[in-house]
Design a protein around this motif. Structure first.
Motif: not given
Length: 95
Positions: A82, A86, A90
């Motif tokens: 995760g 993430t 980004h």
């Protein structure tokens, strides 16, 4: 009586968190996605993934027996994945 209050407080916390998530995540997504329809799609699709993914993982974790326990192997794999996804999201949207 105490267990009832603790359970109620847990559901209350989940309800508040869910409301805040639904209220603020679209504002954060506007920075990366210009289409309101696409933001609505992403806000909806995670619920459909959860509908099938959570029972499947729950069933697998109930049948898992390791020296780390039933749930911990999934956390040890899922949390870094995760964080990786993430961070990669980004870095992609920062361009």
């Amino acid at each position: 009586m105490r267990k009832t209050w603790l359970l109620g407080f847990g559901f209350f916390s989940i309800s508040i968190t869910w409301a805040l998530y639904n209220a603020f995540v679209p504002f954060f997504l506007e920075k990366y996605i210009s289409s309101v329809a696409l933001i609505g799609f992403f806000m909806t699709i995670d619920n459909y993934f959860a509908l099938f993914l959570q029972p499947w993982i729950g069933n697998r974790s109930d049948r898992t027996h390791t020296k780390y326990g039933r749930r911990m192997p999934y956390l040890l794999i899922g949390m870094p994945l995760g964080a990786l996804f993430t961070a990669s999201f980004h870095s992609i949207t920062a361009w």
